[in-house]
Design an enzyme around this catalytic site. Structure first.
Site, PDB file in Angstrom:
ATOM      1  CB  CYS A 160      51.447 -58.432  28.372  1.00 16.08           C
ATOM      2  SG  CYS A 160      50.701 -58.719  26.765  1.00 16.08           S
ATOM      3  NE  ARG A 162      55.376 -55.022  31.240  1.00 18.25           N
ATOM      4  CZ  ARG A 162      56.654 -54.985  30.918  1.00 18.25           C
ATOM      5  NH1 ARG A 162      57.421 -54.046  31.416  1.00 18.25           N
ATOM      6  NH2 ARG A 162      57.168 -55.880  30.103  1.00 18.25           N
ATOM      7  CD1 TRP A 205      49.416 -52.450  23.703  1.00 21.49           C
ATOM      8  CD2 TRP A 205      50.665 -53.897  22.544  1.00 21.49           C
ATOM      9  NE1 TRP A 205      49.728 -51.871  22.499  1.00 21.49           N
ATOM     10  CE2 TRP A 205      50.487 -52.733  21.760  1.00 21.49           C
ATOM     11  CE3 TRP A 205      51.401 -54.945  22.011  1.00 21.49           C
ATOM     12  CZ2 TRP A 205      51.037 -52.588  20.490  1.00 21.49           C
ATOM     13  CZ3 TRP A 205      51.954 -54.806  20.741  1.00 21.49           C
ATOM     14  CH2 TRP A 205      51.768 -53.622  20.004  1.00 21.49           C
ATOM     15  CG  ASN A 243      55.547 -59.444  28.535  1.00 22.88           C
ATOM     16  OD1 ASN A 243      55.152 -58.963  27.478  1.00 22.88           O
ATOM     17  ND2 ASN A 243      56.604 -58.971  29.177  1.00 22.88           N
ATOM     18  N   GLY A 244      54.959 -61.581  25.795  1.00 26.33           N
ATOM     19  CA  GLY A 244      55.896 -61.925  24.724  1.00 26.33           C
ATOM     20  C   GLY A 244      55.162 -62.549  23.554  1.00 26.33           C
ATOM     21  CD  GLU A 268      60.455 -36.588  22.680  1.00 29.52           C
ATOM     22  OE1 GLU A 268      60.581 -37.394  21.749  1.00 29.52           O
ATOM     23  OE2 GLU A 268      59.954 -36.895  23.762  1.00 29.52           O
ATOM     24  CE  LYS A 300      56.467 -37.661  24.275  1.00 29.22           C
ATOM     25  NZ  LYS A 300      57.787 -38.190  24.338  1.00 29.22           N
ATOM     26  CD  GLU A 318      54.032 -40.699  23.001  1.00 33.27           C
ATOM     27  OE1 GLU A 318      54.017 -41.924  22.999  1.00 33.27           O
ATOM     28  OE2 GLU A 318      55.007 -40.035  23.400  1.00 33.27           O
ATOM     29  CG  HIS A 366      63.379 -28.008   0.364  1.00 34.83           C
ATOM     30  ND1 HIS A 366      63.857 -27.547  -0.833  1.00 34.83           N
ATOM     31  CD2 HIS A 366      64.209 -27.514   1.315  1.00 34.83           C
ATOM     32  CE1 HIS A 366      64.947 -26.825  -0.625  1.00 34.83           C
ATOM     33  NE2 HIS A 366      65.176 -26.778   0.679  1.00 34.83           N
ATOM     34  CE  LYS A 389      57.527 -45.239  30.057  1.00 36.91           C
ATOM     35  NZ  LYS A 389      57.605 -43.904  29.455  1.00 36.91           N
TER      36      LYS A 389
END
Ligand code: M6R
Length: 613
Positions: free
Chosen positions: A2, A27, A75, A101-102, A486, A490, A493, A509, A608
């Site tokens: 947030c 955020r 968020w 926020n939290g 990586e 990318k 997401e 395998h 983020k």
């Protein structure tokens, strides 16, 4: 997670708050809301599910006239993303308003007690509990607004960055933080509060980073900082390093693309002033301060999440290759929950773009409690990790706004490269000649990244051919393996395509069973150690009709016969491969996401900075 922003001063608050929320939208973007406190001592509260632009549209021409106000971009954690759960929240009597926020971890027990005492809640959020508590404490104890906030925070368990307004105290607002970031901008006759400096930089460069457990009582002229147990603190005003251009798109369609193209500069900024090629030396104050310890160190533990964890894997290869120190790379979220063996001889490195990731912070706290030396590699100046570590290195990549990490990753890898080489020199595990060679090579990397970026149009044509795939595989060996991880992250997401990164030889395998003519397989196949073996892995894919996209070394003609598409990168030292091979993978996922009409900068369900565990 947030984003929060607040303003008190001589200007209209609403435009400042809304613009600030747009900058903080990375955020969280489930809902947005504002509370404005006008001269009639009335709250004007507007909230809307969705983006800040949805909020703006719904506010339209309604009254927004006020010189004090605050806003929030959410968020969702407690309660679905809807208008009711959107912040700000009001106390039951409408006297106080809060943005948060939290997470208030003990909200359930606090809420039950408040309900038993007659409180009625409108939302499912933990935040509303806190503002009801403040109201009750103010009423029952007949204390000031400031005292009520301070006393309520002594009852709260969890993380928060909050701003609170009071209708009967319109001349000031209160901010407080514990475990979530808060920056206060100090202007001429005005103050700003925000989750980071991006909403503030346009108005003032003077900021204060509030510490954990502190409250700021802010009017338009004055700022008082005190701790939750009521000790007055002297605020330390710092000058912001970021500028306005660095937080705007600068002609690109998306922040992600801008940030990908910034990498020649951001990599340079990560090593600028730290390397001295002629002398073959590296200056990193954080590392130099621990010279004695590092000379004899037995083990390094690296913790991080997501992309930062991938950078940590690259770090493992670098430290082992050059400094000959055993390294363990841990998901921060797992590390603290499995009773890890840590002792005073350990050197624990946390990697984090934001410096605020809750899991990484918690892992560091654990390491610190066991007496390890803790070190941070972070991008956001003044964030929580650099403030709690014994020493650290900023990556200097500049603000990264796109949720998908790009330039922050290559800057982290650059910082790790410098650390590995510097420690190697201190331990005598690298010769001066070899160190000079590597530093000389590092200085060529920005130009080589520039060259790699020239493949952008070609990569776009490959993206067009594979954009409708439902799965993708990324393979690499050695330094190429973290890059495969990586690349897959990318793609996942931002384009919502299932992708997996694998060590190329592990494919046989299990994952080889997935390969058919519909499966694109991206292979890091540069001319480094294991090249021949990777070519064999490519043949295994081809034999099962998989479509191979190879990342190869410029001049390698042979690979054209092995792969459906070849993206060339300039020749480089193997240890620098991650700095180049990552770039085409970033571009590939970017173009695929754009073609699939995904929200590249703000992918669904993500934020983020993940400040919840
Ligand atoms: O701010 P941090 O580096 O600590 O963030 C860690 C992860 O949340 C982050 O890297 C995430 O995986 C990115 N969205 C990846 O692009």
């Amino acid at each position: 997670m947030c984003g929060i922003v607040a303003y008190i001063g001589h200007r209209e608050a609403y435009p400042i708050v809304v613009k600030g929320l747009k900058r903080l939208e990375y955020r969280g973007y489930d809902s947005a809301g504002v509370a404005l406190l006008n001269e009639k001592k009335e709250f004007l509260v507007y909230k809307k599910t969705g983006k800040v632009s949805d909020l703006e549209a719904s506010v339209g021409t309604q009254d927004t006239h006020a010189h004090t106000g605050m806003g929030h971009t959410r968020w969702a954690t407690h309660g679905a993303p809807n208008d009711l759960n959107a912040h700000p929240h009001l106390s039951q009597n409408g006297e106080f308003a809060i943005i948060h926020n939290g997470i208030i971890e003990n909200y359930a027990s606090l809420k039950k007690a408040l309900i038993d005492r007659g409180h009625i809640f409108k939302s499912e959020t933990d935040t509303e509990v806190l503002i009801h508590l403040i109201e009750e404490i103010a009423k029952n104890n007949e204390v000031t607004f400031e005292e009520a906030v301070r006393m309520s925070l002594t009852q709260v368990v969890g993380a928060y960055a909050i701003v609170i307004l009071s209708k009967t105290n319109p001349n000031y607002l209160i901010g407080a933080r514990k475990g979530s970031p808060m920056v206060i901008g100090v202007g001429e006759g005005e103050h700003f509060i925000a989750s980071d400096a991006t909403p503030i930089v346009e108005y003032t460069r003077n900021v204060i980073y509030l510490n954990d457990g502190e409250l700021a009582i802010v009017d338009n002229q004055k700022l008082t900082v005190k701790t939750i147990d009521n000790t007055i603190k002297t605020p330390y005003i710092q000058e912001l390093e970021i500028n306005l251009e660095s937080i705007e798109k600068g002609g690109f369609d998306h922040f992600m693309m801008k940030e990908i193209f910034e990498q020649p500069r951001s990599i340079l900024d990560s090593y600028r002033g730290r390397i001295h090629v002629n002398e073959a030396t590296i200056t990193m104050a954080g590392i130099d301060a621990f010279e004695d310890k590092l000379k004899n160190i037995k083990r390094i533990i690296i913790v991080g999440c997501g992309t930062s964890w991938h950078a940590g894997l690259v770090g493992e290869y670098l430290f082992e290759d050059f400094a000959r120190i055993p390294v363990e790379v841990e998901y921060a979220s797992e590390f603290r929950y499995r009773n890890p063996i840590i002792n005073e001889d350990d050197f624990v490195i946390a990697i984090s773009q934001s410096g605020e990731t809750a899991d990484t912070l918690a892992a560091l706290e654990l390491a610190k409690s066991k007496g390890a030396t803790i070190f941070g590699i972070c991008n956001v100046v003044g964030s929580s990790i650099p403030r709690m570590t014994d020493a650290g290195a900023y990556t200097h990549a500049g603000p990264e706004i796109g949720v998908a990490s790009t330039k922050a990753f290559t800057a982290q890898v650059t910082a790790l490269t410098l650390m590995a080489l510097s420690i190697a020199q201190k331990r005598g595990t690298i010769s001066t000649v070899r160190l000079r060679e590597l530093l000389t090579e590092l200085e060529t990397i920005p130009a080589k990244v520039e060259k790699t970026l020239e493949s952008n149009d070609y990569i776009k044509t490959i993206a067009a051919q594979i954009k409708d795939t439902r799965n993708a595989l990324y393979l690499g060996r050695g330094y190429g393996f973290p890059i495969a991880l990586e690349g897959a992250l990318k793609l996942k997401e931002i384009s919502y395509i299932h992708a997996e990164g694998y060590p190329a030889a592990e494919m046989k395998h299990g994952p080889i069973a997935l390969i058919d003519e519909e499966m694109p397989v991206v292979v890091i196949a540069t001319q480094h150690s294991n090249y021949e073996k990777v070519i064999s892995n490519i043949q295994e894919v081809r034999a099962r009709k998989g479509k191979v996209i190879a990342i190869a070394t410029k001049g390698d003609e042979h690979i054209k016969e092995q792969a459906d598409h070849v993206i060339y990168i300039p020749e480089c030292e193997e240890a620098m491969l991650p700095l180049l091979a990552t770039i085409p993978l970033q571009l590939l996922s970017y173009h695929i996401a754009v073609m699939r009409e995904c929200n590249v900068d703000q992918p669904r369900n993500l934020a983020k900075s993940v400040t919840v565990e």
